[in-house]
Structures are given as C-alpha cells and as structure tokens.
Design an enzyme around this catalytic site. Structure first.
Site, PDB file in Angstrom:
ATOM      1  N   LYS A  91       0.855  -1.197   0.000  1.00 29.38           N
ATOM      2  CA  LYS A  91       0.000   0.000   0.000  1.00 29.38           C
ATOM      3  C   LYS A  91       0.887   1.241   0.000  1.00 29.38           C
ATOM      4  O   LYS A  91       1.101   1.893   1.026  1.00 29.38           O
ATOM      5  CB  LYS A  91      -0.978  -0.024   1.190  1.00 29.38           C
ATOM      6  CG  LYS A  91      -2.176   0.885   0.972  1.00 29.38           C
ATOM      7  CD  LYS A  91      -3.301   0.528   1.893  1.00 29.38           C
ATOM      8  CE  LYS A  91      -4.403   1.581   1.899  1.00 29.38           C
ATOM      9  NZ  LYS A  91      -5.144   1.707   0.656  1.00 29.38           N
TER      10      LYS A  91
ATOM     11  N   LEU B  82      -4.287  -5.268  -4.198  1.00 31.09           N
ATOM     12  CA  LEU B  82      -4.063  -5.019  -2.777  1.00 31.09           C
ATOM     13  C   LEU B  82      -4.996  -5.953  -1.986  1.00 31.09           C
ATOM     14  O   LEU B  82      -6.172  -6.095  -2.342  1.00 31.09           O
ATOM     15  CB  LEU B  82      -4.396  -3.561  -2.448  1.00 31.09           C
ATOM     16  CG  LEU B  82      -4.198  -3.188  -0.983  1.00 31.09           C
ATOM     17  CD1 LEU B  82      -2.714  -3.025  -0.674  1.00 31.09           C
ATOM     18  CD2 LEU B  82      -4.939  -1.903  -0.642  1.00 31.09           C
TER      19      LEU B  82
HETATM   20  N1  PLP Z   1      -7.414  -1.682  -3.813  1.00 35.30           N
HETATM   21  C1  PLP Z   1      -6.854  -0.471  -3.875  1.00 35.30           C
HETATM   22  C2  PLP Z   1      -5.971  -0.134  -5.036  1.00 35.30           C
HETATM   23  C3  PLP Z   1      -7.069   0.467  -2.849  1.00 35.30           C
HETATM   24  O1  PLP Z   1      -6.483   1.678  -2.902  1.00 35.30           O
HETATM   25  C4  PLP Z   1      -7.918   0.125  -1.773  1.00 35.30           C
HETATM   26  C5  PLP Z   1      -8.186   1.057  -0.670  1.00 35.30           C
HETATM   27  O2  PLP Z   1      -7.767   2.157  -0.632  1.00 35.30           O
HETATM   28  C6  PLP Z   1      -8.501  -1.149  -1.762  1.00 35.30           C
HETATM   29  C7  PLP Z   1      -8.225  -2.035  -2.792  1.00 35.30           C
HETATM   30  C8  PLP Z   1      -9.409  -1.573  -0.629  1.00 35.30           C
HETATM   31  O3  PLP Z   1      -8.669  -1.811   0.538  1.00 35.30           O
HETATM   32  P1  PLP Z   1      -9.320  -1.656   2.007  1.00 35.30           P
HETATM   33  O4  PLP Z   1     -10.516  -2.549   2.021  1.00 35.30           O
HETATM   34  O5  PLP Z   1      -8.258  -2.108   2.914  1.00 35.30           O
HETATM   35  O6  PLP Z   1      -9.691  -0.213   2.150  1.00 35.30           O
END
Ligand code: PLP
Length: 285
Positions: free
Chosen positions: A149, A207
């Site tokens: 991230k 992610l």
């Molecule tokens: N994928 C990407 C590229 C993201 O930036 C995010 C969240 O910001 C997610 C998925 C979802 O992740 P989360 O459920 O941890 O917010």
C-alpha cells in the site's frame, strides 16, 4: 472548528500542516499509507490495518516510527480532535527527509509520519449505496507490487480521473488477459447468475483489502459460496450483481460497467445484504 493534523509528533492546525520539500514521500513517493474507517467514534479493523502497514513497511525495508499501541493513541486522538464520529483516519509514513538521492538515506534518518481525520456524511454514503455506482474499465498499467500500500498512486489517479470524465465513480483495471484486477481504490467483486460470489485472489495483482478480508467472513456467515478467482470483463457484464469494497465505502453496489447495466441496473440484493451485516464482523475499538 479548525481541523487538526498530526505531523511528526505534533498536533498542528490542518492549514499549517506541512512536511519538508525533501521528504522522500514528496520526492519519490517513497511512503506507505492506510485508511481506516471511524464508526461511532471507534476505529474499525485497526489491528488488521496495522498488520498490513507492518507488511508494507517490511516489503519496502522502511522503519515504522512507532509501536502499534502508540500509533493507536495518535489515530484516536486525531479523530477525537477533529470530532470525527463517522469518517476516516488517514495515516502516512515515509522514509523521511534527506538530500535528494534515489538510494536509501543514512540509517539514522527518521521516518516521517502524518495522520489526518475527516468526517464523512453517513446519510450521503447510504444514499450512494442505495443508488449504486457506474464503473468503467481501463488497461492495467501499474507496477507488479500493488500488494504494497504505497503512496505511488499515479496510475490510480489517472484511472479515477478517467472514470470521473466518463460520468462514473470507479475504474476497474483489466490485465492483458482480459481479467479484472481491482478498482483504482477498491477491490472488485461479482455475483454470478447462479449466486456465487467471485473476487480475485490476493496473492498477486491486487491489494489485499481489509474490507475484502472481513467480507469473506460475512459471505461465509450468510452461507454464500465464495470463489476466489479472477473474472473477465465479459463475465462481469453477464453477472447478476457487481460491487466494490474499501474501508471508506464498505460494500458499494455497481450498477453499470462501461455503460452496460449490471443485472437489472439496480443495486443487487446480495450486495445490500452483505453491506448490512459488514460491521457485525469487523472489529471495532
Ligand atoms: N485496492 C486499492 C488499489 C485500494 O487503494 C484500496 C483502498 O484504498 C482497496 C483495494 C481496498 O482496501 P481496504 O478494504 O483495505 O480499504
């Protein structure tokens, strides 16, 4: 009330909050972040977000400036000082401030940390979920390490802007084989005609969303069938439902993809039911 940000050990007025021009986050996007939902003044899934932050920092060989307990105090205090009951806290850690040079700075350089908090309009969010969102697709053009991230989000920025210019709210990246990877800031899901919930495995190309992980528990609790596999855009067009997940949107129904209605063009019952139950399975502290 003026907004407050936490910057490297101090709570400062948001409008005065700043980092150095040679901060490596600013120079190289050499930083990582997390976004955590605040609900009823409590942090949602703080433990999982912290664990993912630790993983991101390890993958980039970056030091974290504080322990989980200390960070928890700062996240809560930032939410409190901003009177955030329903909203998000944002946390960013970078490799610190050093004369501009691509290679890592000297080991003694302290990482930088910034925390901000913002209220979100609960009624507006529910209203958006009742309407659902439009999605477009764009070619996948990100680096292979999107499991980290990192604040290096330029392809995501361009994808989101393309969505906005097309009158949509999200863009789904599509890999060269025609499979959806994820959204620019969300994970992507479909519900097939025979009721199976499909989302891409998180071992590569996406992610590992915290919301995604918790939602899998909700799927199991509702006795639904989960298929962790990649799906194509064609399959999404033919799906009964589609939705996206993220900490700030929870479960957001998708009602059209590239202008084609998904299912009957309204939020699907499964997505709505999963959204309703989400917080029963999320941790809150
Ligand atoms: N994928 C990407 C590229 C993201 O930036 C995010 C969240 O910001 C997610 C998925 C979802 O992740 P989360 O459920 O941890 O917010």
């Amino acid at each position: 009330m003026s907004r407050i940000a936490y910057v490297n050990g101090r709570y400062v007025r948001h409008r005065d909050a700043a980092v150095h021009v040679e901060d490596r986050g600013y120079q190289f996007a050499d930083g990582i972040y997390e976004v955590c939902e605040v609900r009823g003044g409590r942090l949602v899934d703080e433990r999982r977000h912290f664990e993912r932050l630790v993983r991101s920092s390890r993958e980039l060989r970056m030091r974290l400036p504080m322990s989980r307990a200390a960070l928890g105090v700062v996240l809560r205090e930032t939410a409190r000082r901003n009177r955030v009951r329903e909203g998000i806290v944002y946390l960013q850690v970078t490799r610190g401030v050093a004369p501009r040079d691509h290679a890592f700075p000297a080991p003694g350089v302290a990482p930088s940390i910034v925390v901000t908090a913002r209220s979100l309009d609960l009624a507006a969010r529910e209203g958006a979920a009742e309407e659902g969102i439009a999605v477009i697709t764009v070619p996948e053009n990100r680096w292979p390490r999107v499991d980290i991230k990192s604040v290096g989000l330029l392809p995501n920025v361009l994808a989101k802007q393309a969505a906005r210019e097309a009158g949509a709210k999200e863009a789904w990246f599509v890999d060269p084989a025609g499979y959806v990877t994820e959204g620019s800031s969300t994970n992507a899901w479909i519900v097939t005609r025979d009721g199976k919930i499909v989302t891409r495995p998180a071992d590569q190309g996406i992610l590992r969303g915290i919301t995604r992980g918790v939602l899998m528990d909700v799927v199991a609790a509702q006795h639904l069938t989960l298929e962790e596999r990649a799906f194509t855009v064609e399959e999404a067009y033919a799906a009964r439902e589609a939705f996206v997940t993220s900490a700030s949107q929870i479960v957001m129904p998708v009602v059209s993809i590239n202008g084609r209605p998904v299912g009957n063009g309204a939020p699907g019952l499964t997505a709505v039911a999963l959204r309703q139950d989400f917080h029963k399975y999320a941790e809150s502290a």
